[in-house]
Design an enzyme around this catalytic site. Structure first.
Site, PDB file in Angstrom:
ATOM      1  N   GLU A 123      -6.942   4.599   7.973  1.00 22.84           N
ATOM      2  CA  GLU A 123      -6.634   6.098   7.626  1.00 22.84           C
ATOM      3  C   GLU A 123      -7.899   6.655   6.761  1.00 22.84           C
ATOM      4  O   GLU A 123      -8.284   8.013   6.950  1.00 22.84           O
ATOM      5  CB  GLU A 123      -5.253   6.203   6.515  1.00 22.84           C
ATOM      6  CG  GLU A 123      -4.124   5.948   7.619  1.00 22.84           C
ATOM      7  CD  GLU A 123      -2.926   5.517   6.893  1.00 22.84           C
ATOM      8  OE1 GLU A 123      -2.830   5.395   5.418  1.00 22.84           O
ATOM      9  OE2 GLU A 123      -2.143   5.072   7.591  1.00 22.84           O
ATOM     10  N   GLU A 164      -5.163  -4.726  10.543  1.00 19.21           N
ATOM     11  CA  GLU A 164      -4.435  -3.904  10.889  1.00 19.21           C
ATOM     12  C   GLU A 164      -4.566  -3.106  12.143  1.00 19.21           C
ATOM     13  O   GLU A 164      -5.374  -2.029  12.242  1.00 19.21           O
ATOM     14  CB  GLU A 164      -4.246  -2.797   9.610  1.00 19.21           C
ATOM     15  CG  GLU A 164      -4.296  -3.336   8.259  1.00 19.21           C
ATOM     16  CD  GLU A 164      -3.517  -2.477   7.195  1.00 19.21           C
ATOM     17  OE1 GLU A 164      -2.117  -2.587   6.959  1.00 19.21           O
ATOM     18  OE2 GLU A 164      -4.123  -1.573   6.859  1.00 19.21           O
ATOM     19  N   ASN A 198       0.706  -0.994  -0.055  1.00 21.24           N
ATOM     20  CA  ASN A 198      -0.099  -0.163   0.072  1.00 21.24           C
ATOM     21  C   ASN A 198       1.035   1.327   0.073  1.00 21.24           C
ATOM     22  O   ASN A 198       1.496   1.464   0.903  1.00 21.24           O
ATOM     23  CB  ASN A 198      -0.827  -0.058   1.168  1.00 21.24           C
ATOM     24  CG  ASN A 198      -1.789   1.267   1.584  1.00 21.24           C
ATOM     25  OD1 ASN A 198      -1.798   2.155   0.576  1.00 21.24           O
ATOM     26  ND2 ASN A 198      -2.379   1.372   2.738  1.00 21.24           N
ATOM     27  N   TRP A 199       0.987   1.741  -1.307  1.00 23.75           N
ATOM     28  CA  TRP A 199       1.939   3.009  -1.123  1.00 23.75           C
ATOM     29  C   TRP A 199       1.328   4.302  -0.588  1.00 23.75           C
ATOM     30  O   TRP A 199       2.099   5.214  -0.474  1.00 23.75           O
ATOM     31  CB  TRP A 199       2.354   3.341  -2.650  1.00 23.75           C
ATOM     32  CG  TRP A 199       3.006   2.185  -3.474  1.00 23.75           C
ATOM     33  CD1 TRP A 199       3.413   0.974  -3.097  1.00 23.75           C
ATOM     34  CD2 TRP A 199       3.386   1.980  -4.968  1.00 23.75           C
ATOM     35  NE1 TRP A 199       4.028   0.035  -3.906  1.00 23.75           N
ATOM     36  CE2 TRP A 199       4.021   0.880  -5.103  1.00 23.75           C
ATOM     37  CE3 TRP A 199       3.224   2.784  -5.720  1.00 23.75           C
ATOM     38  CZ2 TRP A 199       4.527   0.417  -6.283  1.00 23.75           C
ATOM     39  CZ3 TRP A 199       3.789   2.914  -6.966  1.00 23.75           C
ATOM     40  CH2 TRP A 199       4.388   1.553  -7.349  1.00 23.75           C
ATOM     41  N   LYS A 200       0.107   4.163  -0.164  1.00 24.37           N
ATOM     42  CA  LYS A 200      -0.633   5.415   0.291  1.00 24.37           C
ATOM     43  C   LYS A 200      -0.145   6.588  -0.569  1.00 24.37           C
ATOM     44  O   LYS A 200      -0.326   6.476  -1.717  1.00 24.37           O
ATOM     45  CB  LYS A 200      -0.171   5.706   1.732  1.00 24.37           C
ATOM     46  CG  LYS A 200      -0.183   4.391   2.495  1.00 24.37           C
ATOM     47  CD  LYS A 200       0.041   4.554   4.070  1.00 24.37           C
ATOM     48  CE  LYS A 200      -0.178   3.182   4.768  1.00 24.37           C
ATOM     49  NZ  LYS A 200      -0.136   3.580   6.071  1.00 24.37           N
ATOM     50  N   SER A 219       3.408  -1.958  10.275  1.00 19.71           N
ATOM     51  CA  SER A 219       4.825  -1.979  10.466  1.00 19.71           C
ATOM     52  C   SER A 219       5.355  -3.366  10.202  1.00 19.71           C
ATOM     53  O   SER A 219       6.335  -3.824  10.876  1.00 19.71           O
ATOM     54  CB  SER A 219       5.098  -1.506  11.735  1.00 19.71           C
ATOM     55  OG  SER A 219       4.831  -0.280  12.067  1.00 19.71           O
ATOM     56  N   GLY A 252       2.815  -1.194   4.265  1.00 23.12           N
ATOM     57  CA  GLY A 252       2.840   0.498   4.054  1.00 23.12           C
ATOM     58  C   GLY A 252       4.367   0.792   3.951  1.00 23.12           C
ATOM     59  O   GLY A 252       4.853   0.633   2.635  1.00 23.12           O
ATOM     60  N   GLY A 253       5.105   1.349   4.577  1.00 21.75           N
ATOM     61  CA  GLY A 253       6.425   1.749   4.439  1.00 21.75           C
ATOM     62  C   GLY A 253       7.338   0.851   3.965  1.00 21.75           C
ATOM     63  O   GLY A 253       7.959   1.280   3.063  1.00 21.75           O
ATOM     64  N   GLY A 268       2.447   2.590  10.754  1.00 23.74           N
ATOM     65  CA  GLY A 268       3.167   3.591  10.595  1.00 23.74           C
ATOM     66  C   GLY A 268       4.059   4.014  11.878  1.00 23.74           C
ATOM     67  O   GLY A 268       4.962   4.774  11.840  1.00 23.74           O
ATOM     68  N   HIS A 304      -9.638   1.109   4.784  1.00 23.89           N
ATOM     69  CA  HIS A 304      -8.247   1.424   5.595  1.00 23.89           C
ATOM     70  C   HIS A 304      -8.539   2.279   6.783  1.00 23.89           C
ATOM     71  O   HIS A 304      -9.147   3.284   6.617  1.00 23.89           O
ATOM     72  CB  HIS A 304      -7.159   1.883   4.509  1.00 23.89           C
ATOM     73  CG  HIS A 304      -5.832   1.987   5.012  1.00 23.89           C
ATOM     74  ND1 HIS A 304      -5.265   2.745   6.028  1.00 23.89           N
ATOM     75  CD2 HIS A 304      -4.832   1.152   4.993  1.00 23.89           C
ATOM     76  CE1 HIS A 304      -4.086   2.623   6.416  1.00 23.89           C
ATOM     77  NE2 HIS A 304      -3.748   1.633   5.738  1.00 23.89           N
TER      78      HIS A 304
HETATM   79  P1  PGA Z   1       2.712   0.377   7.644  1.00 23.59           P
HETATM   80  O1  PGA Z   1       1.329   0.477   6.991  1.00 23.59           O
HETATM   81  O2  PGA Z   1       3.325  -1.014   7.225  1.00 23.59           O
HETATM   82  O3  PGA Z   1       3.436   1.510   7.283  1.00 23.59           O
HETATM   83  O4  PGA Z   1       2.614   0.265   9.010  1.00 23.59           O
HETATM   84  C1  PGA Z   1       0.577  -0.523   6.802  1.00 23.59           C
HETATM   85  C2  PGA Z   1      -0.773  -0.095   6.082  1.00 23.59           C
HETATM   86  O5  PGA Z   1      -1.418   0.858   6.788  1.00 23.59           O
HETATM   87  O6  PGA Z   1      -1.427  -0.519   5.100  1.00 23.59           O
END
Ligand code: PGA
Length: 251
Positions: free
Chosen positions: A98, A168, A9-11, A214, A235-236, A174, A96
């Site tokens: 977010e 998640e 997930n590149w956000k 994470s 994500g990251g 993050g 998600h």
């Molecule tokens: P993260 O994000 O790996 O940066 O914690 C995961 C996600 O929100 O899908």
């Protein structure tokens, strides 16, 4: 048999040229992957068409990060499910944390989004997870259970063939703080049990449940070794092809 899936997930990261370069690097690195692991990348909307081109001929699948809860029409700024299909997407992430936290996405809205996404022929990666207060109050099982019930219980066993669940925990996204393999496994097992109660053991057994929060090369192995963890939503660590592929090599 359920699938092993690692989805990036590149956000809201990378410009279009950076995203295309990242997609190409993922394709290159994915050539050394063992059979049986599905790779997915989810770039921003603006990147979908050129990233689809960069993925052509590879096994890496393209996902969106969201889609509209309406089919088409006067909804400025929204992107509909069938537009995503026409851009080359095979999947979309929905719900998600977010989106839930910053854009008021409710379970009710998600029911519509999942319905439209499935109707357009997309697979859905549905995200669920508790926040820190809920975890500290010991409500994590209840929160996740009700998110699953509120959204997925509106669908059929047949629909479940095209639904992937991502657990998640919001406090792990993050933050560098990962759920321990044990904490993740107990929620994943609970999700599978809830699905079995509604759709039967076979459907529950065939549903891929991914962990997100994470997840990185240093902890993926332990997480993926758990019997109910079928992969990750990353994500990251998905913003670098190397670390993304290392995670996919952790099965
Ligand atoms: P993260 O994000 O790996 O940066 O914690 C995961 C996600 O929100 O899908």
């Amino acid at each position: 048999m359920r699938k092993h899936i690692v989805a990036g997930n590149w956000k809201m990261n990378t410009t279009v040229p950076e995203g295309v370069a990242l997609a190409k690097a993922v394709v290159e690195a994915s050539k050394n992957l063992p059979e049986g692991v599905e790779l997915v990348v989810a770039p921003p909307f603006t990147h979908l068409v050129p990233v689809a081109q960069a993925l052509e001929g590879s096994k890496v699948q393209l996902s969106a990060q969201n889609c509209a809860d309406k089919e088409s029409g006067a909804y400025t700024g929204e992107v509909a499910a069938d537009m995503l299909v026409s851009a080359g997407c095979g999947l979309t992430i929905l719900g998600h944390s977010e989106r839930r936290q910053y854009y008021g996405e409710t379970d009710e809205k998600l029911v519509e989004k999942v319905r439209l996404a499935l109707g357009a022929g997309l697979k859905v990666i549905l995200c669920v997870g508790e926040n820190l207060d809920q975890r500290e109050a010991g409500q994590h099982f209840d929160v996740v259970k009700s998110q699953i019930e509120n959204v997925l219980f509106n669908f059929t066993a047949e629909d479940m063939k095209n639904i992937i669940v991502a657990y998640e925990p919001v406090w792990a996204i993050g933050t560098g703080k990962t759920a321990t393999a044990e904490q993740a496994e107990e929620i994943h097992a609970c999700i599978r049990k809830v699905l079995a109660g509604k759709f039967g053991a076979q459907v529950a057994d065939d549903t891929s449940i991914l962990y997100g929060g994470s997840c990185k090369p240093s902890n993926a192995k332990e997480l993926f070794a758990q019997s109910d963890i079928d992969g990750g939503l990353i994500g990251g660590a998905a913003l670098k092809a190397d670390s993304f592929i290392q995670i996919a090599q952790s099965f």
